[in-house]
Motif scaffolding. Sequence first.
Motif, PDB file in Angstrom:
ATOM      1  N   PRO B 285      31.775  44.163  38.422  1.00  0.00           N
ATOM      2  CA  PRO B 285      32.123  43.036  37.541  1.00  0.00           C
ATOM      3  C   PRO B 285      32.266  41.712  38.289  1.00  0.00           C
ATOM      4  O   PRO B 285      31.973  40.660  37.736  1.00  0.00           O
ATOM      5  N   ARG B 286      32.708  41.751  39.557  1.00  0.00           N
ATOM      6  CA  ARG B 286      32.895  40.498  40.306  1.00  0.00           C
ATOM      7  C   ARG B 286      31.589  39.726  40.430  1.00  0.00           C
ATOM      8  O   ARG B 286      31.567  38.504  40.444  1.00  0.00           O
ATOM      9  N   PHE B 287      30.506  40.454  40.534  1.00  0.00           N
ATOM     10  CA  PHE B 287      29.201  39.818  40.659  1.00  0.00           C
ATOM     11  C   PHE B 287      28.871  39.026  39.396  1.00  0.00           C
ATOM     12  O   PHE B 287      28.393  37.890  39.459  1.00  0.00           O
ATOM     13  N   TYR B 288      29.168  39.602  38.237  1.00  0.00           N
ATOM     14  CA  TYR B 288      28.841  38.943  36.963  1.00  0.00           C
ATOM     15  C   TYR B 288      29.809  37.797  36.680  1.00  0.00           C
ATOM     16  O   TYR B 288      29.421  36.765  36.131  1.00  0.00           O
ATOM     17  N   VAL B 289      31.044  37.991  37.069  1.00  0.00           N
ATOM     18  CA  VAL B 289      32.032  36.923  36.889  1.00  0.00           C
ATOM     19  C   VAL B 289      31.703  35.746  37.808  1.00  0.00           C
ATOM     20  O   VAL B 289      31.841  34.581  37.429  1.00  0.00           O
TER      21      VAL B 289
END
Lengths: 408, 324
Positions: B285-289
């Motif tokens: 998720p950090r990548f998309y955020v």
Amino acid sequence: MSVKVVSIGGGDPLRVPTLLRELETRYLVWDAFVAGQRRVDLHPIVLPRALHERAVSVAERVMRDVSMVASRAHADPNERALYRLPKSAERLAEASAFARDDASLVRVDLLFGEDGDFHVCEINADCPGGHNEALGLPKLARAAGFAHGHDPTRVVPALARRLADLARLQGDRAAVGMIYATAYAEDLQVCAIVRRELQRLGVPAILAPPTAPVMDATGALGIRGVQIGALYRYFPAEYMEGQSNVGAIAQAIAAGRVRTLSSFAHVYTQSKLALARFHHFGGSIANVPETRDLLEISEDELRRDRADWVVKRAYSRVGEDVVVGALHAQEDWDLALSAILAERRAGESWIAQRFVRQQAMPTPWGPRFLTLGVYLLDGKFVGYFARVTPASHVGHDALVLPTFVEAA
Amino acid sequence: MRPRVTIPLALFSSACAMQPWTPSVPVAYWSQPVPEGKTEAADVHSSDVISRWTLPDTDPWAPYQKMTLLTSLDDMEANTKLPYTDGLEVVMHARLVARRVAAAGIPEGTMIVADMRGPASVAFGAELSRAMQTPVSLVLTFNNWPAEDEVIPAEETLSALVHDSPRAQGGGPPVFLLDAWRLAFRFDESDPGWVDNRYTLTDMPTADVLARNGIKHVIYLVENLDETDVEEDDLHETFTAYQGAGIRISMMDLDSIAEHDVVWSTVLNDTILNVQPRQLIIHDPRFYVGSHGGWGGIRATPGVHGGHAHWGGGGFHGGGHGGG
């Protein structure tokens, strides 16, 4: 009356290298192949005129009636809460409703049923796609030698003209901002083809991520210092949650400084829950299969009558969030249903929809089911996006075809 | 175009952010700057460039090529100057290596995946094609456009394609050309105004397709093994499947070919890549955020709200009974 796919010359017209190159380079269909398999073809679907008129009539009427029900969410907080949208999306929707910012490009997906009529299974009211294929495939079918019928699709030029008109409300120099998730080529191709059309109209257009628009000192919305008069949004409203510029966009919309397309006001219609609310309020159109909030149908009935139901996430954007009972073994259906019901009871929005039994039509690839997407610009027909599949579920194996209407 | 390139910025906040060391890490942080060239977009005939690089329809690898980057030529400002990539050290190095590979010949049943800075991959492919006694099939995978305020310099690769040419395309072993920039800057947060023009490879051939075409070995060519220890994240699942199907993967760098005469039996066996399960940014998720505007934010994370950022309803995105 029946729908048919007409074979052009009995061969494979996209084997002509110039046509495939044109599809990729002129119409920017960069995903003509997926996993090595062709996703598009040129053998056209030909609709008898009466069926074309029927499809247009059903799509326009359903959009009008369902969006009217969905618009209750603007005024009624209890109704709004049912849609379970993030506050950011609600705020944008409120701004659009307040400013009468209501332009829309919608695609109503129709299934061709066993009864020879069309049935609505989805309304894509937020950011429907398929523009490139809708523009390019009919023209390439003509180039391949298909000389009959009438190509009714004009979604890309009509959309560009509408965007140009909206931008010019802010002055002759205002540009169209086109926001999309910039890491996805399949989203870029949609915005890029519309931008080319805008440039033909002499309207500047800027491709940008949804996070880019900011408010300038005059209260106008801008991207890279250029004033944006219209915002073409190829990005779902609920995905904008967490963006720091949501307030600026909402403020500019409410102040009438920018127009959006599709307007955020239509975000409730995008939810499959809108079809359930349509039925809840007593709406009845023969062409809309019964649709209910998942918890309105007893669990026993769902499990027992597996083949009669399809369950969908209300804001699902991909086929993976759709489970078609008729296509699953009882054991798999029961497992899926348990997980989905748990999600629904935890607050996620899921609906159940009556399964539409489709009529297979003959095609060069064998019998196939038709899902006919009807584009509506501001509620009026502007074209088709048609897919055929071997099973009654549009997924990765869908083949996109051009659509023509039989000459009168 | 103002690419965000070669500047170590404040990106060293955590060494963990760069691990594992995939091909995009050294490209992002230690690439040689590229000077502006003389060629303007107006001087380029896009149809000529596209013709030079397109695989013939009959080539079994043609369905995997992407014309995306090449089509950007027609949408560029006429006075845009393309960068001059031919003088880059890695480009010259890649050409030398291509000539050595050509001299040795590509082992039968082998596919090459060149995952280097875009111009180096292009130079490797073009030089290999010209130097080989027999044809090769160069497969372009460049799947995004350059842009104002872009995150990665897509125009570097575009310039290389404009200025270089393969011999007549197709009819030989497949050589997939990748741009290692495509997943650069892993967990760095994008400026909201930037166009995040990174991308993932989503359409590599399956192990079955390789088997049907007689491919038993994959050479995964990167710039430098001192700075790269595993395959890029978007290749992990593909390579895992290859490995599971008995297709061997050899991961080698330019030096391992340039510094010795190529004896394939030795090189291939000494460089076997053992693909191990690991965390991937494309599932994080950090990548998309970190790039809301590029990748779609938290909701685009696979498995979050059932989502992935394919919402268009066009093409294979769903529709009908299938959603949206």
